[in-house]
Design a protein around this motif. Structure first.
Motif, PDB file in Angstrom:
ATOM      1  N   ALA A  33      45.496 -15.216 -56.424  1.00 21.72           N
ATOM      2  CA  ALA A  33      45.667 -14.900 -55.003  1.00 21.72           C
ATOM      3  C   ALA A  33      46.716 -13.814 -54.799  1.00 21.72           C
ATOM      4  O   ALA A  33      47.635 -13.653 -55.608  1.00 21.72           O
ATOM      5  CB  ALA A  33      46.066 -16.152 -54.229  1.00 21.72           C
ATOM      6  N   ASP A  34      46.587 -13.091 -53.692  1.00 21.32           N
ATOM      7  CA  ASP A  34      47.605 -12.098 -53.362  1.00 21.32           C
ATOM      8  C   ASP A  34      48.349 -12.498 -52.097  1.00 21.32           C
ATOM      9  O   ASP A  34      48.068 -13.532 -51.493  1.00 21.32           O
ATOM     10  CB  ASP A  34      47.000 -10.697 -53.243  1.00 21.32           C
ATOM     11  CG  ASP A  34      46.014 -10.558 -52.086  1.00 21.32           C
ATOM     12  OD1 ASP A  34      46.141 -11.296 -51.087  1.00 21.32           O
ATOM     13  OD2 ASP A  34      45.114  -9.701 -52.172  1.00 21.32           O
ATOM     14  N   LYS A  35      49.302 -11.669 -51.705  1.00 28.52           N
ATOM     15  CA  LYS A  35      50.193 -12.010 -50.601  1.00 28.52           C
ATOM     16  C   LYS A  35      49.489 -12.121 -49.263  1.00 28.52           C
ATOM     17  O   LYS A  35      50.020 -12.731 -48.325  1.00 28.52           O
ATOM     18  CB  LYS A  35      51.329 -10.982 -50.507  1.00 28.52           C
ATOM     19  CG  LYS A  35      50.879  -9.549 -50.289  1.00 28.52           C
ATOM     20  CD  LYS A  35      52.066  -8.622 -50.288  1.00 28.52           C
ATOM     21  CE  LYS A  35      51.660  -7.166 -50.286  1.00 28.52           C
ATOM     22  NZ  LYS A  35      50.940  -6.753 -51.519  1.00 28.52           N
ATOM     23  N   GLN A  36      48.281 -11.552 -49.142  1.00 29.42           N
ATOM     24  CA  GLN A  36      47.574 -11.602 -47.865  1.00 29.42           C
ATOM     25  C   GLN A  36      47.247 -13.041 -47.448  1.00 29.42           C
ATOM     26  O   GLN A  36      47.085 -13.318 -46.253  1.00 29.42           O
ATOM     27  CB  GLN A  36      46.280 -10.786 -47.944  1.00 29.42           C
ATOM     28  CG  GLN A  36      46.459  -9.338 -48.374  1.00 29.42           C
ATOM     29  CD  GLN A  36      47.390  -8.563 -47.459  1.00 29.42           C
ATOM     30  OE1 GLN A  36      47.489  -8.823 -46.271  1.00 29.42           O
ATOM     31  NE2 GLN A  36      48.101  -7.596 -48.028  1.00 29.42           N
ATOM     32  N   LEU A  37      47.156 -13.944 -48.408  1.00 29.77           N
ATOM     33  CA  LEU A  37      46.835 -15.325 -48.064  1.00 29.77           C
ATOM     34  C   LEU A  37      47.991 -16.042 -47.374  1.00 29.77           C
ATOM     35  O   LEU A  37      47.836 -17.180 -46.929  1.00 29.77           O
ATOM     36  CB  LEU A  37      46.377 -16.104 -49.307  1.00 29.77           C
ATOM     37  CG  LEU A  37      44.853 -16.083 -49.483  1.00 29.77           C
ATOM     38  CD1 LEU A  37      44.385 -14.709 -49.941  1.00 29.77           C
ATOM     39  CD2 LEU A  37      44.389 -17.148 -50.459  1.00 29.77           C
ATOM     40  N   ARG A  57      52.355 -10.717 -60.818  1.00 34.45           N
ATOM     41  CA  ARG A  57      51.717  -9.872 -61.822  1.00 34.45           C
ATOM     42  C   ARG A  57      50.290 -10.389 -62.046  1.00 34.45           C
ATOM     43  O   ARG A  57      50.051 -11.593 -62.116  1.00 34.45           O
ATOM     44  CB  ARG A  57      52.510  -9.827 -63.123  1.00 34.45           C
ATOM     45  CG  ARG A  57      52.677 -11.153 -63.840  1.00 34.45           C
ATOM     46  CD  ARG A  57      53.389 -10.965 -65.178  1.00 34.45           C
ATOM     47  NE  ARG A  57      54.757 -10.477 -64.991  1.00 34.45           N
ATOM     48  CZ  ARG A  57      55.429  -9.768 -65.907  1.00 34.45           C
ATOM     49  NH1 ARG A  57      54.854  -9.482 -67.061  1.00 34.45           N
ATOM     50  NH2 ARG A  57      56.657  -9.382 -65.671  1.00 34.45           N
ATOM     51  N   GLY A  58      49.350  -9.466 -62.088  1.00 37.98           N
ATOM     52  CA  GLY A  58      47.959  -9.865 -62.259  1.00 37.98           C
ATOM     53  C   GLY A  58      47.189 -10.023 -60.972  1.00 37.98           C
ATOM     54  O   GLY A  58      46.006 -10.377 -61.002  1.00 37.98           O
ATOM     55  N   SER A 178      37.503  -9.480 -56.252  1.00 35.88           N
ATOM     56  CA  SER A 178      38.099  -8.202 -56.637  1.00 35.88           C
ATOM     57  C   SER A 178      39.129  -8.331 -57.755  1.00 35.88           C
ATOM     58  O   SER A 178      39.616  -7.327 -58.250  1.00 35.88           O
ATOM     59  CB  SER A 178      38.761  -7.555 -55.414  1.00 35.88           C
ATOM     60  OG  SER A 178      39.799  -8.383 -54.924  1.00 35.88           O
ATOM     61  N   ARG A 179      39.481  -9.523 -58.175  1.00 40.92           N
ATOM     62  CA  ARG A 179      40.504  -9.682 -59.216  1.00 40.92           C
ATOM     63  C   ARG A 179      39.933  -9.333 -60.581  1.00 40.92           C
ATOM     64  O   ARG A 179      38.881  -9.835 -60.966  1.00 40.92           O
ATOM     65  CB  ARG A 179      41.023 -11.120 -59.261  1.00 40.92           C
ATOM     66  CG  ARG A 179      41.836 -11.676 -58.114  1.00 40.92           C
ATOM     67  CD  ARG A 179      41.946 -10.901 -56.890  1.00 40.92           C
ATOM     68  NE  ARG A 179      42.662 -11.637 -55.842  1.00 40.92           N
ATOM     69  CZ  ARG A 179      42.538 -11.366 -54.579  1.00 40.92           C
ATOM     70  NH1 ARG A 179      41.730 -10.404 -54.173  1.00 40.92           N
ATOM     71  NH2 ARG A 179      43.218 -12.040 -53.678  1.00 40.92           N
TER      72      ARG A 179
END
Length: 284
Positions: A33-37, A57-58, A178-179
């Protein structure tokens, strides 16, 4: 939107928002997951707190090196973000894998932690979960992230929300398409490498701590959160009825209310250098 370079040369991307003069809150997301969540939580916190949300990272806009990562390495990453933001200590909110990173950060950097919120997370491995995560990583590398997301979604999202959100899983799900597969596998390897001795170190955590879980979470079931709350002397446990693993999105209103109540009490206790006041009634 700042970047920070870690001691091993990895660039991490983070974003600040909210009230610049407010108490800082560091937000750490979970696997893939990224920060948008954190957007729904950042909006709720904005009037009172300075939020710092970063991509592990990742994930997201941070670098995605090949090879296995470690949770200790990722806890050091979180501390590096605080350093770059000029923050001595922060309230730390971690979800799932981010909750593990938060626990390790509290052990390695206790002076940096004003309080902890540990959401839908665990402090030791179950054999079935190790097998499940290894299977996800294998699927990602051999069949692609879309196939892995389809396989993992039912473990992350509650049955009702799954039917409603299925068409949008590619951009909304915490394991989005997209990951890159190698980065996802690197994060999984980090989770699988955790020493089960982590639980034995939790009694040393002195910061006010909230452990929160959904009663329909099948990936990190209620028992995992109960174990964490039993080990951390300062911890209180809240169970959200009807919530699954992704309750920060599915039950954002309930989670945000509980989060704001706890942070208000924790910040008051930190400022007054007193034990945290008795918790509010648990959500039902």
């Amino acid at each position: 939107m700042p970047w920070v370079r870690t001691s091993d040369g990895i660039r991490l991307h983070y974003r600040e928002s909210g009230r610049r003069s407010g108490p800082p809150v560091l937000m750490i997301q979970g696997l893939g997951a990224d920060k948008q969540l954190w957007n729904l939580q950042r909006l709720a916190l904005a009037p009172w707190y300075r939020t710092i949300a970063f991509d592990n990272r990742g994930a997201g806009r941070s670098d995605k090196p090949y090879g296995a990562y470690t949770m200790e390495q990722m806890a050091d990453d979180a501390a590096a973000v605080l350093d770059h933001a000029g923050v001595e200590s922060a309230h730390v909110i971690g979800a799932s894998m981010g909750g593990v990173i938060s626990q390790i950060m509290a052990i390695r950097y206790p002076e940096r932690i004003r309080s902890l919120i540990l959401a839908c997370t665990a402090c030791h491995h179950h054999p079935w979960r190790k097998e499940l995560l290894a299977d996800w990583a294998d699927t990602a590398q051999h069949e692609g992230m879309a196939a892995m997301t389809a396989k993992a979604a039912r473990w992350v999202i509650g049955p009702r929300s799954f039917r409603r959100l299925a068409p949008a899983l590619g951009w909304l799900g915490p394991l989005g398409f997209s990951r890159p597969a190698h980065a996802f596998a690197g994060q999984v390897a980090g989770i699988l490498s955790i020493d089960d001795g982590l639980a034995d170190q939790l009694p040393g955590i002195e910061a006010p701590t909230l452990v929160i879980v959904g009663n329909q979470d099948i990936l990190t079931p209620r028992g995992d959160s109960e174990e964490i709350a039993e080990h951390i002397p300062t911890a209180e446990l809240v169970v959200i009825s009807g919530a699954a693993h992704g309750f920060m999105i599915e039950h954002a209103t309930t989670f945000n209310r509980i989060m704001l109540d706890f942070l208000g009490r924790a910040e008051h206790a930190v400022a007054a250098e007193e034990p945290i006041a008795a918790p509010a009634p648990a959500a039902g």
